[in-house]
Write a protein that holds these residues in place. Sequence first.
Motif, PDB file in Angstrom:
ATOM      1  N   ARG A  73      35.896  10.073 -41.339  1.00  0.00           N
ATOM      2  CA  ARG A  73      37.231   9.405 -40.794  1.00  0.00           C
ATOM      3  C   ARG A  73      36.528   8.435 -39.506  1.00  0.00           C
ATOM      4  NH1 ARG A  73      43.114  10.827 -38.987  1.00  0.00           N
ATOM      5  NH2 ARG A  73      43.460   8.917 -37.910  1.00  0.00           N
ATOM      6  N   PHE A  74      35.486   8.985 -38.622  1.00  0.00           N
ATOM      7  CA  PHE A  74      35.275   8.367 -37.671  1.00  0.00           C
ATOM      8  C   PHE A  74      33.796   7.962 -37.707  1.00  0.00           C
ATOM      9  CE2 PHE A  74      38.875  10.770 -36.155  1.00  0.00           C
ATOM     10  CZ  PHE A  74      39.689   9.794 -35.610  1.00  0.00           C
ATOM     11  N   GLY A  75      33.046   8.578 -38.549  1.00  0.00           N
ATOM     12  CA  GLY A  75      31.399   8.562 -38.432  1.00  0.00           C
ATOM     13  C   GLY A  75      30.777   7.452 -39.322  1.00  0.00           C
ATOM     14  N   PHE A  76      31.536   6.815 -40.284  1.00  0.00           N
ATOM     15  CA  PHE A  76      30.953   5.802 -40.903  1.00  0.00           C
ATOM     16  C   PHE A  76      30.919   4.301 -40.854  1.00  0.00           C
ATOM     17  CE2 PHE A  76      30.874   8.448 -45.638  1.00  0.00           C
ATOM     18  CZ  PHE A  76      30.168   9.403 -45.023  1.00  0.00           C
ATOM     19  N   GLU A  77      31.776   4.125 -39.749  1.00  0.00           N
ATOM     20  CA  GLU A  77      31.720   2.478 -39.318  1.00  0.00           C
ATOM     21  C   GLU A  77      30.551   2.319 -38.915  1.00  0.00           C
ATOM     22  OE1 GLU A  77      34.369  -0.166 -35.882  1.00  0.00           O
ATOM     23  OE2 GLU A  77      34.413   2.274 -36.009  1.00  0.00           O
ATOM     24  N   GLY A  78      29.998   0.941 -39.317  1.00  0.00           N
ATOM     25  CA  GLY A  78      28.751   0.360 -38.867  1.00  0.00           C
ATOM     26  C   GLY A  78      27.502   0.972 -39.809  1.00  0.00           C
ATOM     27  N   LEU A  79      27.820   1.761 -40.693  1.00  0.00           N
ATOM     28  CA  LEU A  79      26.752   2.406 -41.497  1.00  0.00           C
ATOM     29  C   LEU A  79      26.892   1.455 -43.014  1.00  0.00           C
ATOM     30  CD1 LEU A  79      26.881   6.192 -41.650  1.00  0.00           C
ATOM     31  CD2 LEU A  79      25.525   4.660 -39.868  1.00  0.00           C
ATOM     32  N   ALA A  80      25.591   1.286 -43.420  1.00  0.00           N
ATOM     33  CA  ALA A  80      25.386   0.445 -44.620  1.00  0.00           C
ATOM     34  C   ALA A  80      26.066   1.215 -45.816  1.00  0.00           C
ATOM     35  CB  ALA A  80      23.860   0.410 -44.887  1.00  0.00           C
ATOM     36  N   PRO A  81      26.351   0.656 -46.857  1.00  0.00           N
ATOM     37  CA  PRO A  81      27.039   1.519 -47.906  1.00  0.00           C
ATOM     38  C   PRO A  81      26.196   2.659 -48.459  1.00  0.00           C
ATOM     39  CG  PRO A  81      27.241  -1.134 -48.213  1.00  0.00           C
ATOM     40  CD  PRO A  81      26.337  -0.575 -46.884  1.00  0.00           C
ATOM     41  N   GLY A  82      26.772   3.543 -49.092  1.00  0.00           N
ATOM     42  CA  GLY A  82      26.098   4.733 -49.491  1.00  0.00           C
ATOM     43  C   GLY A  82      27.074   5.593 -49.831  1.00  0.00           C
ATOM     44  N   HIS A  83      26.438   6.760 -50.864  1.00  0.00           N
ATOM     45  CA  HIS A  83      27.519   7.863 -51.348  1.00  0.00           C
ATOM     46  C   HIS A  83      27.210   9.084 -50.512  1.00  0.00           C
ATOM     47  CE1 HIS A  83      28.752   5.184 -54.353  1.00  0.00           C
ATOM     48  NE2 HIS A  83      27.402   4.958 -54.789  1.00  0.00           N
ATOM     49  N   ILE A  84      27.867  10.071 -51.110  1.00  0.00           N
ATOM     50  CA  ILE A  84      27.776  11.637 -50.421  1.00  0.00           C
ATOM     51  C   ILE A  84      27.011  12.526 -51.211  1.00  0.00           C
ATOM     52  CG2 ILE A  84      29.204  13.517 -49.334  1.00  0.00           C
ATOM     53  CD1 ILE A  84      31.042  11.354 -48.540  1.00  0.00           C
ATOM     54  N   VAL A  85      26.226  13.185 -50.810  1.00  0.00           N
ATOM     55  CA  VAL A  85      25.533  14.376 -51.781  1.00  0.00           C
ATOM     56  C   VAL A  85      25.666  15.752 -51.043  1.00  0.00           C
ATOM     57  CG1 VAL A  85      23.877  12.962 -52.762  1.00  0.00           C
ATOM     58  CG2 VAL A  85      23.162  14.013 -50.481  1.00  0.00           C
ATOM     59  N   GLU A  86      26.082  16.639 -52.123  1.00  0.00           N
ATOM     60  CA  GLU A  86      26.249  18.005 -51.491  1.00  0.00           C
ATOM     61  C   GLU A  86      25.394  18.835 -52.198  1.00  0.00           C
ATOM     62  OE1 GLU A  86      29.874  20.689 -50.250  1.00  0.00           O
ATOM     63  OE2 GLU A  86      29.735  20.324 -52.398  1.00  0.00           O
TER      64      GLU A  86
END
Length: 250
Positions: A73-86
């Motif tokens: 919710r709060f941590g992706f601001e300003g990051l380049a586009p990208g996906h999530i891996v688990e």
Amino acid sequence: MVTAIVLPDFSEASERLRGRNVRAGYQRGYGLQYGNLVNQLHQDELYNKAMELARERTIVHEQKRMNLYLILRFGFEGLAPGHIVEFGAYRGGNALFMAAVCRELHPGTKIYAFDTFEGMPTTDPEHDTHRAGDFKDAGHQELVELIEKEKIDNLHLVRGLFENTAEETLRDIGSVRLSHIDCDIYSAVKYSCTMSEKYMVDGGYWVFDDPLSADCIGAMEAVEETLIQGNGRFAEQVYPHLVYRNWPPS
């Protein structure tokens, strides 16, 4: 659907120090351990909706899932586009949770959940307490059916050993903003950390579920070798997860 959440005030803390955002780490960790973020999140409509998908398919402590929510919710601001891996999906609870959150907050972001879905592979007793076959009750077919039933089209299951699936999949993904590593054993943690680093955007997150658990010392050894000794990184957060960022140490 997304309610207002008040984070603890650490305004004097550095926004960027030694490859980490100290202020952000304090806000999440302190707020969950000592503050009132747990109570706030229990009132958050999106968090609760995502939890309904995860509740019966996860053994992870709820505050860790809350921490993932705060990062999303709060941590992706300003990051380049990208996906999530688990890496280490087990019964899919956290992957389902993140998919539900991202569908609302980050349309277009996909979650790729890597697992054998047949239990642990061969482990090394010099590093690990877990044994081959642990967590074999993953229920892969049930998870597939749930994903289809709920029409969760931003979640992709990647079945097999990481060494056989991750490199090609990550090459196709291209960029990663968050790597959630929950695979318990030395070899798997080390491989997933090293492999995801190749595709991590600047400022992207490694979120480790296991290294501070008493039965996962091999996971901590893998983090020490890859991110601490190998790259000189410092943790941004140690509760309820061990969190590192992909910024060069300064």
